[in-house]
Design a protein around this motif. Structure first.
Motif, PDB file in Angstrom:
ATOM      1  N   ILE A  82       0.834  -1.214   0.000  1.00  0.00           N
ATOM      2  CA  ILE A  82       0.000   0.000   0.000  1.00  0.00           C
ATOM      3  C   ILE A  82       0.866   1.260   0.000  1.00  0.00           C
ATOM      4  CG2 ILE A  82      -0.303  -0.123   2.528  1.00  0.00           C
ATOM      5  CD1 ILE A  82      -2.872   1.333   0.095  1.00  0.00           C
ATOM      6  N   ASN A  83       1.991   1.198   0.701  1.00  0.00           N
ATOM      7  CA  ASN A  83       2.888   2.350   0.697  1.00  0.00           C
ATOM      8  C   ASN A  83       3.406   2.666  -0.708  1.00  0.00           C
ATOM      9  OD1 ASN A  83       2.733   3.074   3.364  1.00  0.00           O
ATOM     10  ND2 ASN A  83       4.920   2.903   3.768  1.00  0.00           N
ATOM     11  N   ARG A  84       3.690   1.613  -1.458  1.00  0.00           N
ATOM     12  CA  ARG A  84       4.178   1.819  -2.825  1.00  0.00           C
ATOM     13  C   ARG A  84       3.115   2.513  -3.668  1.00  0.00           C
ATOM     14  NH1 ARG A  84       6.893  -2.822  -3.024  1.00  0.00           N
ATOM     15  NH2 ARG A  84       4.986  -3.942  -3.588  1.00  0.00           N
ATOM     16  N   LEU A  85       1.894   2.004  -3.561  1.00  0.00           N
ATOM     17  CA  LEU A  85       0.775   2.600  -4.303  1.00  0.00           C
ATOM     18  C   LEU A  85       0.607   4.074  -3.955  1.00  0.00           C
ATOM     19  CD1 LEU A  85      -2.018  -0.148  -4.005  1.00  0.00           C
ATOM     20  CD2 LEU A  85      -0.761   0.504  -6.060  1.00  0.00           C
ATOM     21  N   VAL A  86       0.605   4.329  -2.667  1.00  0.00           N
ATOM     22  CA  VAL A  86       0.391   5.691  -2.196  1.00  0.00           C
ATOM     23  C   VAL A  86       1.503   6.623  -2.665  1.00  0.00           C
ATOM     24  CG1 VAL A  86       0.425   7.123  -0.112  1.00  0.00           C
ATOM     25  CG2 VAL A  86      -1.014   5.085  -0.208  1.00  0.00           C
ATOM     26  N   LYS A  87       2.700   6.120  -2.564  1.00  0.00           N
ATOM     27  CA  LYS A  87       3.857   6.931  -2.940  1.00  0.00           C
ATOM     28  C   LYS A  87       3.774   7.372  -4.400  1.00  0.00           C
ATOM     29  CE  LYS A  87       8.673   7.070  -1.530  1.00  0.00           C
ATOM     30  NZ  LYS A  87       9.654   6.349  -0.704  1.00  0.00           N
ATOM     31  N   THR A  88       3.437   6.433  -5.258  1.00  0.00           N
ATOM     32  CA  THR A  88       3.295   6.744  -6.673  1.00  0.00           C
ATOM     33  C   THR A  88       2.254   7.831  -6.887  1.00  0.00           C
ATOM     34  OG1 THR A  88       3.633   4.389  -7.062  1.00  0.00           O
ATOM     35  CG2 THR A  88       2.937   5.719  -8.947  1.00  0.00           C
ATOM     36  N   LEU A  97       1.028   9.999  -4.767  1.00  0.00           N
ATOM     37  CA  LEU A  97       1.305  11.286  -4.148  1.00  0.00           C
ATOM     38  C   LEU A  97       2.397  12.077  -4.850  1.00  0.00           C
ATOM     39  CD1 LEU A  97       1.013  10.706  -0.292  1.00  0.00           C
ATOM     40  CD2 LEU A  97      -0.623  11.705  -1.888  1.00  0.00           C
ATOM     41  N   SER A  98       3.193  11.384  -5.661  1.00  0.00           N
ATOM     42  CA  SER A  98       4.284  12.108  -6.318  1.00  0.00           C
ATOM     43  C   SER A  98       3.857  12.712  -7.660  1.00  0.00           C
ATOM     44  CB  SER A  98       5.477  11.171  -6.510  1.00  0.00           C
ATOM     45  OG  SER A  98       5.088  10.073  -7.302  1.00  0.00           O
ATOM     46  N   LYS A 155      -7.459  13.377  -2.950  1.00  0.00           N
ATOM     47  CA  LYS A 155      -8.641  12.644  -3.421  1.00  0.00           C
ATOM     48  C   LYS A 155      -8.240  11.305  -4.021  1.00  0.00           C
ATOM     49  CE  LYS A 155     -11.709  16.532  -4.448  1.00  0.00           C
ATOM     50  NZ  LYS A 155     -12.271  17.405  -5.497  1.00  0.00           N
ATOM     51  N   LYS A 156      -7.234  11.363  -4.882  1.00  0.00           N
ATOM     52  CA  LYS A 156      -6.775  10.142  -5.544  1.00  0.00           C
ATOM     53  C   LYS A 156      -6.280   9.107  -4.553  1.00  0.00           C
ATOM     54  CE  LYS A 156      -6.972  11.016 -10.123  1.00  0.00           C
ATOM     55  NZ  LYS A 156      -5.981  12.019 -10.583  1.00  0.00           N
ATOM     56  N   VAL A 157      -5.510   9.566  -3.609  1.00  0.00           N
ATOM     57  CA  VAL A 157      -4.894   8.614  -2.694  1.00  0.00           C
ATOM     58  C   VAL A 157      -5.933   7.994  -1.759  1.00  0.00           C
ATOM     59  CG1 VAL A 157      -4.226   9.899  -0.617  1.00  0.00           C
ATOM     60  CG2 VAL A 157      -2.632   8.287  -1.646  1.00  0.00           C
ATOM     61  N   HIS A 210       4.320  11.030   6.860  1.00  0.00           N
ATOM     62  CA  HIS A 210       5.207  12.078   6.360  1.00  0.00           C
ATOM     63  C   HIS A 210       5.029  12.340   4.860  1.00  0.00           C
ATOM     64  CE1 HIS A 210       7.899  13.099   9.849  1.00  0.00           C
ATOM     65  NE2 HIS A 210       7.089  12.174  10.331  1.00  0.00           N
ATOM     66  N   LEU A 211       4.714  11.280   4.134  1.00  0.00           N
ATOM     67  CA  LEU A 211       4.396  11.464   2.714  1.00  0.00           C
ATOM     68  C   LEU A 211       3.197  12.400   2.579  1.00  0.00           C
ATOM     69  CD1 LEU A 211       4.676   7.834   1.274  1.00  0.00           C
ATOM     70  CD2 LEU A 211       6.127   9.789   0.716  1.00  0.00           C
ATOM     71  N   LEU A 212       2.211  12.140   3.412  1.00  0.00           N
ATOM     72  CA  LEU A 212       1.003  12.946   3.389  1.00  0.00           C
ATOM     73  C   LEU A 212       1.322  14.389   3.801  1.00  0.00           C
ATOM     74  CD1 LEU A 212      -1.651  11.783   2.579  1.00  0.00           C
ATOM     75  CD2 LEU A 212      -2.233  11.414   4.973  1.00  0.00           C
ATOM     76  N   ALA A 213       2.155  14.525   4.801  1.00  0.00           N
ATOM     77  CA  ALA A 213       2.515  15.862   5.288  1.00  0.00           C
ATOM     78  C   ALA A 213       3.206  16.681   4.200  1.00  0.00           C
ATOM     79  CB  ALA A 213       3.412  15.756   6.518  1.00  0.00           C
ATOM     80  N   GLU A 214       3.970  15.999   3.357  1.00  0.00           N
ATOM     81  CA  GLU A 214       4.625  16.691   2.244  1.00  0.00           C
ATOM     82  C   GLU A 214       3.593  17.328   1.308  1.00  0.00           C
ATOM     83  OE1 GLU A 214       7.681  17.659   1.191  1.00  0.00           O
ATOM     84  OE2 GLU A 214       8.035  17.183   3.315  1.00  0.00           O
ATOM     85  N   VAL A 215       2.574  16.552   1.030  1.00  0.00           N
ATOM     86  CA  VAL A 215       1.507  17.062   0.168  1.00  0.00           C
ATOM     87  C   VAL A 215       0.818  18.255   0.827  1.00  0.00           C
ATOM     88  CG1 VAL A 215      -0.661  16.516  -0.983  1.00  0.00           C
ATOM     89  CG2 VAL A 215       1.132  14.799  -0.841  1.00  0.00           C
TER      90      VAL A 215
END
Lengths: 210, 210
Positions: free
Chosen positions: A74-80, A82-83, A93-95, A141-146
């Motif tokens: 799931i982290n891989r999916l999310v990372k893609t 979010l970038s 919304k997408k994530v 933290h990925l989310l926080a970046e966004v």
DNA sequence: TCACTTTTTGAACAACAGTTCATTTTTAAA
DNA sequence: TTTAAAAATGAACTGTTGTTCAAAAAGTGA
């Protein structure tokens, strides 16, 4: 030939390993870590108890491998997602849609994950529990970046991005948990608009807001 | 005299019981239910293991009594606050302040409570686990009542009150959890405004909102 | 089919922890 | 001080479970 022979063995090994993981997922989800016994898992997987130890060196390793694999997925999916170079709101919304879909397909895992998310016992121990906990933090933290991006671009109010991320995760968790324990089934995705509306626009009526 | 003698015995009994509960709270918070042993608790409470069974008939009963007492305490506080006749927003502000204060004073209990909140193992068993779970649900419904009132009065958007309650609880939980695991201390109450701002007004800038 | 290797097995082992209870210690009235 | 009731104790009991391992089964190539 030598190649192919090894290759088949390998495939079989991985297949068995996968079956054990699936069985474990099912049992752990139903009973939790401690009440689940190795022979519960063995029975579910249709192997002898001893066999499990040829694939995983302990109950803990089996458990954490199970979680780690899925969290990584799931982290891989999310990372893609979010970038991407779209607006913060759009990426969020997408994530969420992505995550809701993933949860919908992984109810058993979700139960384990939720139970584990708020457990403190492991945080002390080395490698295993720590690894999982770190991955959870990475996600925030990925989310926080966004969020940070969104604040900078003026999409969001000027608030602490980490706070924004926590708030979103909180709302999502709450709806997901509710969905999970609800006796009658409804598609999780049906709550997406509600989550977004509350998170983005709040619950107060416009005219009332000071 | 007869009265007084019984009364002192009674007081002593309750005092010992309280000491055991305190010790249990500490140990359960640190290690979780299953890894905690009765002799851990006995050592912490400075009693023999056997003594614990004079006060509680099993490890489970001790554990659930511990949780139940505190949940009842906070529920009582919340109920009083929520039944005031002020605006929904006002009541929510008050109740969050109250809760944050309670959590601040009960960190150990909070750890146990959070771990327990998302546990599925007990939901099946009779009396003990079910009782706790019901109290958690009652809390949500109390909140939902306020939301319903807020919607009717036009304070809140016209949304499902239960959804609103879940969203608020989600945001709160998330910040509380973060506070609990944060290595450096800060007063939980300092997050109250952030929680309220996000929940009431959302994260989006006004001018951007469609 | 035979000899050899790999894999599986589940009974046996060892450690542990919830609970009990015969014994000791404390209490308190006489 | 004596004695009987109450409370506390922790060693021992009992059941359980993670793990091991000697034996059996399955697989493999000749």
């Amino acid at each position: 030939m030598e190649r192919e022979k090894i290759s088949r063995k390998e495939r079989e090994y991985l297949a068995h390993r996968g079956e054990i993981l699936s069985a474990a997922e099912k049992v752990f989800a139903a009973k939790g870590f401690f009440p689940t016994t190795m022979s519960d898992i063995a029975r579910e997987a249709e192997f002898g108890t001893g066999t499990l130890y040829k694939y995983f060196k302990s109950k803990e390793e089996l458990y954490f491998t199970l979680i780690d694999d899925k969290v990584q997925e799931i982290n891989r999916l999310v990372k893609t997602e979010l970038s991407q170079k779209t607006s913060a709101v759009d990426r969020i919304k997408k994530v969420l849609a992505l995550q809701f879909e993933f949860f919908e397909k992984n109810r058993d895992f979700l139960r384990i994950y939720i139970s584990e998310r708020n457990r403190f016992e492991w945080t002390v121990k080395e490698d295993l529990g720590k690894g999982i906990h770190n991955k959870m933090i990475i996600y925030i933290h990925l989310l926080a970046e966004v969020m940070k991006h969104g604040v900078k671009e003026g999409e969001f109010k000027s608030m602490n991005p980490l706070d924004l991320a926590h708030a979103l995760v909180g709302v999502v968790n709450s709806f997901v948990f509710e969905w999970l324990i609800s006796p009658e089934y409804y598609p999780l995705i049906s709550k997406l608009d509600t989550v977004l509306e509350i998170f983005l626009g709040g619950v107060q009526q416009m005219e009332r807001r000071r």
